[in-house]
Design a protein around this motif. Sequence first.
Motif, PDB file in Angstrom:
ATOM      1  N   VAL A  77      11.641 -54.408  10.732  1.00 24.42           N
ATOM      2  CA  VAL A  77      12.638 -53.441  11.199  1.00 24.42           C
ATOM      3  C   VAL A  77      12.604 -52.250  10.249  1.00 24.42           C
ATOM      4  CG1 VAL A  77      15.092 -53.038  11.650  1.00 24.42           C
ATOM      5  CG2 VAL A  77      14.075 -55.264  12.160  1.00 24.42           C
ATOM      6  N   ARG A  78      12.340 -51.082  10.788  1.00 24.49           N
ATOM      7  CA  ARG A  78      12.236 -49.875   9.953  1.00 24.49           C
ATOM      8  C   ARG A  78      13.183 -48.773  10.397  1.00 24.49           C
ATOM      9  NH1 ARG A  78       5.655 -49.962   9.775  1.00 24.49           N
ATOM     10  NH2 ARG A  78       5.517 -51.886   8.578  1.00 24.49           N
ATOM     11  N   SER A  79      14.187 -49.126  11.170  1.00 24.15           N
ATOM     12  CA  SER A  79      15.114 -48.155  11.732  1.00 24.15           C
ATOM     13  C   SER A  79      16.128 -47.687  10.684  1.00 24.15           C
ATOM     14  CB  SER A  79      15.857 -48.784  12.910  1.00 24.15           C
ATOM     15  OG  SER A  79      16.949 -47.996  13.290  1.00 24.15           O
ATOM     16  N   LEU A  80      16.186 -46.400  10.467  1.00 21.31           N
ATOM     17  CA  LEU A  80      17.162 -45.821   9.549  1.00 21.31           C
ATOM     18  C   LEU A  80      18.578 -46.161   9.997  1.00 21.31           C
ATOM     19  CD1 LEU A  80      18.035 -43.952   7.239  1.00 21.31           C
ATOM     20  CD2 LEU A  80      17.772 -42.039   8.813  1.00 21.31           C
ATOM     21  N   LEU A  81      18.840 -46.046  11.286  1.00 27.10           N
ATOM     22  CA  LEU A  81      20.170 -46.336  11.811  1.00 27.10           C
ATOM     23  C   LEU A  81      20.572 -47.784  11.523  1.00 27.10           C
ATOM     24  CD1 LEU A  81      22.606 -45.328  13.417  1.00 27.10           C
ATOM     25  CD2 LEU A  81      21.404 -46.042  15.501  1.00 27.10           C
ATOM     26  N   PHE A  82      19.638 -48.719  11.650  1.00 24.34           N
ATOM     27  CA  PHE A  82      19.940 -50.118  11.370  1.00 24.34           C
ATOM     28  C   PHE A  82      20.357 -50.303   9.916  1.00 24.34           C
ATOM     29  CE2 PHE A  82      18.781 -54.273   9.759  1.00 24.34           C
ATOM     30  CZ  PHE A  82      19.468 -55.096  10.636  1.00 24.34           C
ATOM     31  N   TYR A  83      19.625 -49.706   8.978  1.00 24.95           N
ATOM     32  CA  TYR A  83      19.936 -49.874   7.560  1.00 24.95           C
ATOM     33  C   TYR A  83      21.268 -49.225   7.191  1.00 24.95           C
ATOM     34  CZ  TYR A  83      15.393 -51.894   6.702  1.00 24.95           C
ATOM     35  OH  TYR A  83      14.314 -52.733   6.719  1.00 24.95           O
ATOM     36  N   VAL A  84      21.551 -48.061   7.748  1.00 29.68           N
ATOM     37  CA  VAL A  84      22.819 -47.389   7.465  1.00 29.68           C
ATOM     38  C   VAL A  84      23.984 -48.221   8.000  1.00 29.68           C
ATOM     39  CG1 VAL A  84      24.217 -45.342   7.986  1.00 29.68           C
ATOM     40  CG2 VAL A  84      21.833 -45.073   7.310  1.00 29.68           C
ATOM     41  N   CYS A  85      23.849 -48.707   9.234  1.00 30.72           N
ATOM     42  CA  CYS A  85      24.923 -49.515   9.827  1.00 30.72           C
ATOM     43  C   CYS A  85      25.092 -50.851   9.111  1.00 30.72           C
ATOM     44  CB  CYS A  85      24.652 -49.748  11.313  1.00 30.72           C
ATOM     45  SG  CYS A  85      24.823 -48.251  12.298  1.00 30.72           S
ATOM     46  N   SER A  86      23.995 -51.516   8.797  1.00 26.60           N
ATOM     47  CA  SER A  86      24.129 -52.811   8.114  1.00 26.60           C
ATOM     48  C   SER A  86      24.694 -52.629   6.710  1.00 26.60           C
ATOM     49  CB  SER A  86      22.792 -53.557   8.068  1.00 26.60           C
ATOM     50  OG  SER A  86      21.847 -52.874   7.285  1.00 26.60           O
ATOM     51  N   GLY A  87      24.368 -51.535   6.042  1.00 21.69           N
ATOM     52  CA  GLY A  87      24.970 -51.248   4.742  1.00 21.69           C
ATOM     53  C   GLY A  87      26.469 -51.017   4.859  1.00 21.69           C
ATOM     54  N   GLY A  88      26.872 -50.281   5.890  1.00 21.28           N
ATOM     55  CA  GLY A  88      28.296 -50.032   6.103  1.00 21.28           C
ATOM     56  C   GLY A  88      29.071 -51.303   6.407  1.00 21.28           C
ATOM     57  N   VAL A  89      28.501 -52.150   7.249  1.00 16.85           N
ATOM     58  CA  VAL A  89      29.158 -53.418   7.582  1.00 16.85           C
ATOM     59  C   VAL A  89      29.241 -54.301   6.342  1.00 16.85           C
ATOM     60  CG1 VAL A  89      28.887 -55.566   8.890  1.00 16.85           C
ATOM     61  CG2 VAL A  89      28.587 -53.368  10.024  1.00 16.85           C
ATOM     62  N   THR A  90      28.158 -54.381   5.594  1.00 13.32           N
ATOM     63  CA  THR A  90      28.148 -55.192   4.374  1.00 13.32           C
ATOM     64  C   THR A  90      29.191 -54.690   3.382  1.00 13.32           C
ATOM     65  OG1 THR A  90      25.817 -55.719   4.649  1.00 13.32           O
ATOM     66  CG2 THR A  90      26.732 -55.988   2.450  1.00 13.32           C
ATOM     67  N   GLY A  91      29.259 -53.382   3.182  1.00 14.22           N
ATOM     68  CA  GLY A  91      30.240 -52.818   2.258  1.00 14.22           C
ATOM     69  C   GLY A  91      31.670 -53.057   2.700  1.00 14.22           C
TER      70      GLY A  91
END
Length: 137
Positions: A77-91
């Motif tokens: 998975v290399r989607s920028l949107l995925f990493y930004v969203c998963s970081g936000g959810v994790t935080g």
Amino acid sequence: MRVIKGWLSGCVTATIAAEVCFIVASMWENYRANVLPAASDYLMGFGITAPFVLLVIGVLTAIPAVIVIGLTERFRVRSLLFYVCSGGVTGGLGQSLLELSFFRIWVFALAGCAAGLIYWYVAGRHAGRDHPTGEDG
């Protein structure tokens, strides 16, 4: 090594983002109360609290990060949107384990988004490159 460097970079970025939010909120509250502390007070507060915030972020994100990073590496998975969203959810979820202050949960969710962005830049955009089943083309 790329993954560890990405996670640590994300933790540092999230710490800086959270600290900036806290400083801005503190400045706003001081302004509303007609209290004008010196700028050095804010910088000193940043220096004192940043190591603690970094430790909390590191501890709260370690397990979710291992899971997300493992899955993204496996499935490339290399989607920028995925990493930004998963970081936000994790935080946001990590902070909600400590307290239920809506303001702080949003601060850490935004900090997590920044961390996800930096993780993607450092490591996520190359996800799966070293995975044995994937060929990079």
